[in-house]
Scaffold this motif. Structure first.
Motif, PDB file in Angstrom:
ATOM      1  N   PRO A 271       0.817  -1.214   0.000  1.00 41.51           N
ATOM      2  CA  PRO A 271       0.000   0.000   0.000  1.00 41.51           C
ATOM      3  C   PRO A 271       0.848   1.259   0.000  1.00 41.51           C
ATOM      4  CG  PRO A 271       0.137  -0.874   2.215  1.00 41.51           C
ATOM      5  CD  PRO A 271       0.828  -1.874   1.318  1.00 41.51           C
ATOM      6  N   LEU A 272       0.337   2.295  -0.671  1.00 41.56           N
ATOM      7  CA  LEU A 272       0.909   3.623  -0.513  1.00 41.56           C
ATOM      8  C   LEU A 272       0.550   4.134   0.874  1.00 41.56           C
ATOM      9  CD1 LEU A 272      -0.088   5.175  -3.961  1.00 41.56           C
ATOM     10  CD2 LEU A 272       2.069   4.071  -3.322  1.00 41.56           C
ATOM     11  N   LEU A 273       1.279   5.115   1.324  1.00 43.96           N
ATOM     12  CA  LEU A 273       0.958   5.762   2.589  1.00 43.96           C
ATOM     13  C   LEU A 273      -0.412   6.443   2.450  1.00 43.96           C
ATOM     14  CD1 LEU A 273       2.704   6.045   5.146  1.00 43.96           C
ATOM     15  CD2 LEU A 273       3.486   8.234   4.260  1.00 43.96           C
ATOM     16  N   PRO A 274      -1.264   6.385   3.473  1.00 50.61           N
ATOM     17  CA  PRO A 274      -2.520   7.120   3.361  1.00 50.61           C
ATOM     18  C   PRO A 274      -2.233   8.620   3.273  1.00 50.61           C
ATOM     19  CG  PRO A 274      -2.525   5.682   5.302  1.00 50.61           C
ATOM     20  CD  PRO A 274      -1.122   5.705   4.770  1.00 50.61           C
ATOM     21  N   SER A 275      -3.034   9.311   2.543  1.00 55.34           N
ATOM     22  CA  SER A 275      -3.057  10.783   2.495  1.00 55.34           C
ATOM     23  C   SER A 275      -1.883  11.442   1.764  1.00 55.34           C
ATOM     24  CB  SER A 275      -3.232  11.385   3.895  1.00 55.34           C
ATOM     25  OG  SER A 275      -2.019  11.774   4.455  1.00 55.34           O
ATOM     26  N   THR A 276      -1.045  10.674   1.104  1.00 52.59           N
ATOM     27  CA  THR A 276      -0.093  11.327   0.208  1.00 52.59           C
ATOM     28  C   THR A 276      -0.791  11.663  -1.117  1.00 52.59           C
ATOM     29  OG1 THR A 276       0.612   9.112  -0.486  1.00 52.59           O
ATOM     30  CG2 THR A 276       2.042  10.280   1.043  1.00 52.59           C
TER      31      THR A 276
ATOM     32  N   ARG B 173      -5.045  13.391  -2.696  1.00 53.47           N
ATOM     33  CA  ARG B 173      -4.581  12.692  -1.502  1.00 53.47           C
ATOM     34  C   ARG B 173      -5.655  11.812  -0.885  1.00 53.47           C
ATOM     35  NH1 ARG B 173      -2.278  17.182   1.944  1.00 53.47           N
ATOM     36  NH2 ARG B 173      -1.325  15.369   2.914  1.00 53.47           N
TER      37      ARG B 173
ATOM     38  N   HIS C  46      -8.711   1.027  -4.960  1.00 57.88           N
ATOM     39  CA  HIS C  46      -8.009  -0.256  -4.824  1.00 57.88           C
ATOM     40  C   HIS C  46      -7.113  -0.311  -3.589  1.00 57.88           C
ATOM     41  CE1 HIS C  46      -9.548  -1.612  -8.579  1.00 57.88           C
ATOM     42  NE2 HIS C  46      -9.031  -0.593  -9.237  1.00 57.88           N
TER      43      HIS C  46
ATOM     44  N   ARG D 234      -3.233   0.222  -3.372  1.00 58.83           N
ATOM     45  CA  ARG D 234      -2.169  -0.741  -3.631  1.00 58.83           C
ATOM     46  C   ARG D 234      -1.319  -0.282  -4.808  1.00 58.83           C
ATOM     47  NH1 ARG D 234      -4.893  -5.905  -4.904  1.00 58.83           N
ATOM     48  NH2 ARG D 234      -6.849  -4.738  -4.800  1.00 58.83           N
TER      49      ARG D 234
ATOM     50  N   VAL E 179       5.037   7.756  -7.578  1.00 60.53           N
ATOM     51  CA  VAL E 179       5.831   8.598  -6.679  1.00 60.53           C
ATOM     52  C   VAL E 179       4.871   9.326  -5.747  1.00 60.53           C
ATOM     53  CG1 VAL E 179       7.737  10.246  -6.559  1.00 60.53           C
ATOM     54  CG2 VAL E 179       7.301   9.017  -8.691  1.00 60.53           C
ATOM     55  N   GLN E 180       5.189   9.316  -4.461  1.00 63.92           N
ATOM     56  CA  GLN E 180       4.318   9.942  -3.481  1.00 63.92           C
ATOM     57  C   GLN E 180       4.874  11.295  -3.030  1.00 63.92           C
ATOM     58  OE1 GLN E 180       2.590   7.050  -0.432  1.00 63.92           O
ATOM     59  NE2 GLN E 180       4.417   5.949  -1.080  1.00 63.92           N
ATOM     60  N   TYR E 181       3.966  12.255  -2.825  1.00 67.83           N
ATOM     61  CA  TYR E 181       4.353  13.559  -2.294  1.00 67.83           C
ATOM     62  C   TYR E 181       3.477  13.895  -1.095  1.00 67.83           C
ATOM     63  CZ  TYR E 181       7.280  13.865  -6.342  1.00 67.83           C
ATOM     64  OH  TYR E 181       8.247  13.592  -7.272  1.00 67.83           O
ATOM     65  N   THR E 182       4.030  14.730  -0.207  1.00 70.35           N
ATOM     66  CA  THR E 182       3.302  14.963   1.048  1.00 70.35           C
ATOM     67  C   THR E 182       2.435  16.201   1.031  1.00 70.35           C
ATOM     68  OG1 THR E 182       5.099  16.233   2.068  1.00 70.35           O
ATOM     69  CG2 THR E 182       5.163  13.830   2.318  1.00 70.35           C
ATOM     70  N   ASN E 183       2.668  17.115   0.076  1.00 68.74           N
ATOM     71  CA  ASN E 183       1.842  18.329   0.070  1.00 68.74           C
ATOM     72  C   ASN E 183       1.762  18.932  -1.332  1.00 68.74           C
ATOM     73  OD1 ASN E 183       4.194  19.988  -0.337  1.00 68.74           O
ATOM     74  ND2 ASN E 183       4.653  19.669   1.830  1.00 68.74           N
TER      75      ASN E 183
END
Lengths: 302, 302, 302, 302
Positions: free
Chosen positions: C17-22, C87, C92, C95, C137-141
């Protein structure tokens, strides 16, 4: 080199970096502390010395050179402690296993090293050492980190409320544990407070803040207090415990304990560049007030 | 529940299971042990007590109830130790961070708790505690695990050879460290052995096996030895060190050290079901012989 | 069940899973498009039809039911496309491999299906199909996501500037590729513009915005345009290409191409609930202006 | 470079390598194929052309230059396909998302490109394209990979048995779907076979092997067959379907379909170095026999 034919095994070491720019929390948990606390006769529902030892070990983690000052705060309750790191932390390339094992190792080492000062009459046994596991959790913004800490403090509150009434019923009220459990089954917070007050004359809100709110380790601007060497950013081993909560002015007050300390103090050579020190406080993290106050504002930015 | 509005933060705890059926190794490393060993005046090039303390801490990890007997062997050299787990290990759902932090925490706790027995005159300082980090590495078959251990033992050999000659040149030969380094620059193994022998009358192959080969902690069938309680699967705290290598019969011989131990022994209540005990040996892992021998055969299957 | 003895192999499917909320971006890249574009004689330095086909495939991804409308925007240049997800996207279970493969598959399917409309005279060959790989790719903001898109647009600019001058030198200026490369070596942006203008009378800033700025696929409030069915949120197959940039009014204009389309239109049955449609625009994402404009403001919140 | 202030965003692209030396399987699954197969009137319980198209797309994946011949076999049933890679595969640094997206993209592209040859009268619709998701699963040894394939083949068997009887009851036996479902509820394999035989005169074991056992794409030593260009390692687009199973000699027989193919054949220029070709077979993978046979032995080593 002779060993080069085996170095291929190093290729199995996979990278495990955290995402850049997340806030991250490393939470450690005592392993099997139910039995451990029994073996050393921890006071019920809370043991002042055991909690203070946790706080001192946490201060050693936060203030130690291993973390380079990049842990901005820590929150502890019972046998767990959460260490919060600022988003700009680049320590050890943000490698997850490196960071979590370092925190666990420093905490464990400090806990064991400081133990004799807090439990001089109950030496550790090799087969039942205090052991902690840990995990890393990443968050994307301050609101989530605050909610994380609120989650832990709500947990503190719920557990402490239950345990306080439970042990009052057992230790003062003469119930068996089973009877106490049944009596508390299904009660809500206000009913538990009522039992405490009406049956035992205890006002829950007057109980030790450390028990009700957990402990917060934070940095405070300013020079280290004269008579409180334990709160400097280079931790010493002067125990900050006290024989009983009644006589304790603060978790940071100098100890009068004269037990011969196996851990020796070292004189500080070079002055800390930014003057700041660690303090242990017990604050309400659930409402917004503290977060907007002088201490809470900007605390997560380090 | 009052706290339910914050429990969403728990969703940020991501799973980190190892692959099922891999062998895995947890390797821990001393953090900043260069300075730590200086601060406590470790003998150069090897300190018998420091290495024995490492071995005892490793035995506590392998034999402790925390790992449920699922660590099949461990190999140590200098300030590092590798713990090998059998492929069928299902401990803690094979969660990576749980496993690596447990091993690091047990090792650290044991190291600190046993310290006074090995270094009674050099107490630990809170600001410079022995700290270890750790990582997990997975392998798919026995051949790779054997090569992993060979890789570590080749490393032991190379480092010990170098350090032995280097310190002979400095301590007995009157060279400065810089001179010794230059003298050794570019030399191969046989040349280093020649320097040792011709200049200092030392036959490298006669040096302590523990120094040359590192230490292997393995399980041995049979009842715990009468006079060697330290080798049972429930570790006690009787120190197995000796004042000097010369007088040491084995890493498991009972200590005659009379230092008051802060770690208390506990009487063993229930007998271990499968009779087996931990021993520390110093074997050649690079050739196939040991792996085909009685002790080595099947060792990775646990 | 007969198969149950083998179902243990399912245990090797690890969670990802990706991090929630990214915020997360899925970027796809053409694989071996250098050869592919040669094989189909793409115009140099830019092929209008090839880029429009990329845009149409991207619209199919963003607007398709597979992504449930949770992709908030997409940016494309050359043979790559970046899909940005809000975000709060829970598709799914977030995932990673599920999401990235879905995007790649929908894009590839649309690209191949739409190909005959854009390259009617250059049929695909089975051994050299258009293929795309992808990553998440995940970003936080939001600031990071904007910088991600700026990074891609700066790349567009740099590549297009270079390619435009390079191909002018080769195709109009009679240089060999090697000569053109040498002539451009070490030049900065303003020098390249000067070469374009002085030698070929081309004002770089008047070139097609799609070439200079890449393409942005975004949602627009309001009912689907009468004569632009391709921009509705349920994509049809009416090709929005045009024979040449000169005659193209917009990337969304209905095609006059009469090639028999192998992809059939389906009549839309149920009306879309929230009236919105997809449009392709070519905006400056580097300055803040667009992000503060009506279209850009809040675009990342979906 | 002008863009350098944004390149920090590239740091968010985290590594995702597979463990070295694992076997790995990439399994793709049709997304929403229940509706897709209805929309194109797939035969029930099995559609010969649809399955053959799956096989041809799989051959394009296995034999294509994108995978460099490192996929050693593939197994397909219904709308899913599993691609097995040898443990020594080093393709793309074993980056998980790169590998899984490549396989999905090649498969999707081939499926869409070949579609008109297998379903000439049922063109694809842009809003309902055939789409596949994918995942990677790692195994540590051959026994596990074999069990993986057995798991999929048991699944094939169970599903096909059920579907065959179900559709016989509905299409030939006049039951409603609900009646058929109730009639089959709780029946075991032998009972289903009995229904088939007694009510419809069908001997289950005489049904098409492809339906009962799924399809295996494997490499075969030797030069490409003269009249079977589709089985060479550089796939062409000559369709290997046939109008009906009855007339089909093999999944690799040249097609007599005269539909104008939008996918053009390319003449092969350079000869393949190691002479091998891809074939589609339908074998029993559950017993050991095939694995010990000439084709199965060593197949996983590539």
């Amino acid at each position: 080199m002779a060993g080069s034919r085996y170095t291929y095994v190093k290729g199995f070491e996979l990278p495990d970096p955290l995402l850049p720019s997340t806030f991250f929390v490393i939470r450690i948990d005592g392993k099997g502390f139910h039995g451990f606390s029994k073996a050393h006769n921890f006071d019920k529902p809370n043991d002042w010395n055991a909690l203070t030892l946790m706080n001192e070990a946490a201060k050693r983690v936060v203030g130690g050179r291993e973390l380079n000052g990049e842990c901005v705060m820590a929150f502890g309750e019972s046998d767990e402690y959460s260490f919060v790191f600022k988003r700009s932390c680049k320590l050890h390339g943000r490698r997850s296993s490196k960071l979590v094992t370092l925190v666990v190792s420093v905490f464990t080492a400090a806990y064991v090293a400081l133990w004799p000062q807090y439990f001089p009459n109950s030496p550790l046994k090799l087969e039942e050492l205090p052991v902690f596991d840990g995990r890393v959790v990443q968050y994307t913004n301050e609101a989530e980190v605050r909610d994380y800490l609120r989650w832990r403090q709500v947990d503190t509150h719920i557990n402490n409320m239950y345990n306080t009434v439970f042990w009052a019923l057992v230790l003062q009220g003469g119930r068996t544990p089973v009877e106490a459990e049944q009596e508390l089954s299904g009660t809500i917070s206000s009913q538990k407070q009522e039992i405490l007050f009406s049956q035992f004359g205890i006002n829950y809100n007057n109980l030790e803040p450390m028990y009700r709110k957990g402990s917060l380790v934070i940095w405070e601007e300013g020079p280290p207090t004269e008579n409180a060497p334990a709160s400097t950013d280079e931790p010493s081993c002067s125990p900050s415990t006290s024989p009983s909560p009644a006589s304790a002015q603060s978790a940071n007050s100098p100890s009068t304990n004269s037990t011969p300390a196996p851990v020796k103090m070292r004189q500080r050579k070079k002055p800390a560049k930014p003057k700041r020190r660690l303090v242990v406080v017990h604050e309400d993290l659930i409402s917004d007030a503290w977060w907007e106050s002088g201490r809470g504002k900007g605390v997560l930015e380090g």
